[in-house]
Scaffold this motif. Structure first.
Motif, PDB file in Angstrom:
ATOM      1  N   ASN A  15       0.855  -1.188   0.000  1.00  0.00           N
ATOM      2  CA  ASN A  15       0.000   0.000   0.000  1.00  0.00           C
ATOM      3  C   ASN A  15       0.891   1.239   0.000  1.00  0.00           C
ATOM      4  OD1 ASN A  15      -1.449  -2.106   1.973  1.00  0.00           O
ATOM      5  ND2 ASN A  15      -2.997  -0.987   0.850  1.00  0.00           N
ATOM      6  N   HIS A  40      -5.137   0.299  12.812  1.00  0.00           N
ATOM      7  CA  HIS A  40      -5.211  -0.930  12.008  1.00  0.00           C
ATOM      8  C   HIS A  40      -6.260  -1.881  12.575  1.00  0.00           C
ATOM      9  CE1 HIS A  40      -4.252  -4.269   9.514  1.00  0.00           C
ATOM     10  NE2 HIS A  40      -3.326  -3.547   8.888  1.00  0.00           N
ATOM     11  N   ARG A 114       3.733   0.792   2.754  1.00  0.00           N
ATOM     12  CA  ARG A 114       3.651  -0.321   3.705  1.00  0.00           C
ATOM     13  C   ARG A 114       3.619  -1.622   2.909  1.00  0.00           C
ATOM     14  NH1 ARG A 114      -0.477  -3.586   5.603  1.00  0.00           N
ATOM     15  NH2 ARG A 114      -0.316  -4.266   7.772  1.00  0.00           N
ATOM     16  N   SER A 135      -5.950  -3.859   5.014  1.00  0.00           N
ATOM     17  CA  SER A 135      -4.787  -2.993   4.815  1.00  0.00           C
ATOM     18  C   SER A 135      -5.205  -1.661   4.217  1.00  0.00           C
ATOM     19  CB  SER A 135      -3.757  -3.678   3.908  1.00  0.00           C
ATOM     20  OG  SER A 135      -3.179  -4.782   4.565  1.00  0.00           O
TER      21      SER A 135
END
Length: 151
Positions: A15, A40, A114, A135
């Protein structure tokens, strides 16, 4: 001997997004596992026994929600180059892998990348699409958390 073990799953999720915040602020926030649950959706908790951003070699534990099951992770920081790069390796009974953050200044924003690499010897059908969705949601949450000042 010397043969590499093959896994049922060996996947990457990458990402990238721009965050309208300084690189130091972003790095400091994302390298504190005890705060990952704030942004998250799979992160339930972490224990680092270290205040602030984690240094190279620091070990920590975490608990994630993996398809509705709480999974305990053992982790170690293998790269810590503030404010540009952070990487941790993790292992558990269900899944192993690495979490890699790369940051770059872009004007008055930070480009945050990420990469999650994970392997498993379990047949976790449907996990990849779910992890991709989580995600994406996590990075949206992170952007909102760092760009919108608290009231």
């Amino acid at each position: 001997m010397g043969q590499r073990q093959s896994h049922l799953l060996d996947e990457h999720i990458i990402n990238e997004l721009y965050i309208k915040a300084g690189i130091d602020q972003v790095y400091d926030y994302v390298t504190q596992p005890e705060r990952w649950h704030e942004w998250h959706p799979t992160a339930l908790s972490a224990s680092t026994n270290h205040p602030g951003s984690l240094p190279l070699g620091q070990r920590f534990t975490g608990v994630i929600d993996l398809l509705g099951v709480q999974v305990h992770l053992n982790c170690r920081v293998i790269t810590a180059l503030p404010p540009r790069e952070f990487k941790a390796v993790f292992s558990s009974i269900a899944v192993d892998g690495t979490l890699h953050y790369q940051l770059q200044t872009r004007g008055n924003a930070t480009l945050f990348k990420r990469t999650l690499h994970y392997t498993s010897d379990l047949n976790l059908g449907g996990i990849h699409s779910r992890l991709v969705e989580q995600s994406n949601r996590a990075l949206d949450n992170l952007k909102h958390k760092l760009e919108i000042p608290p009231c």
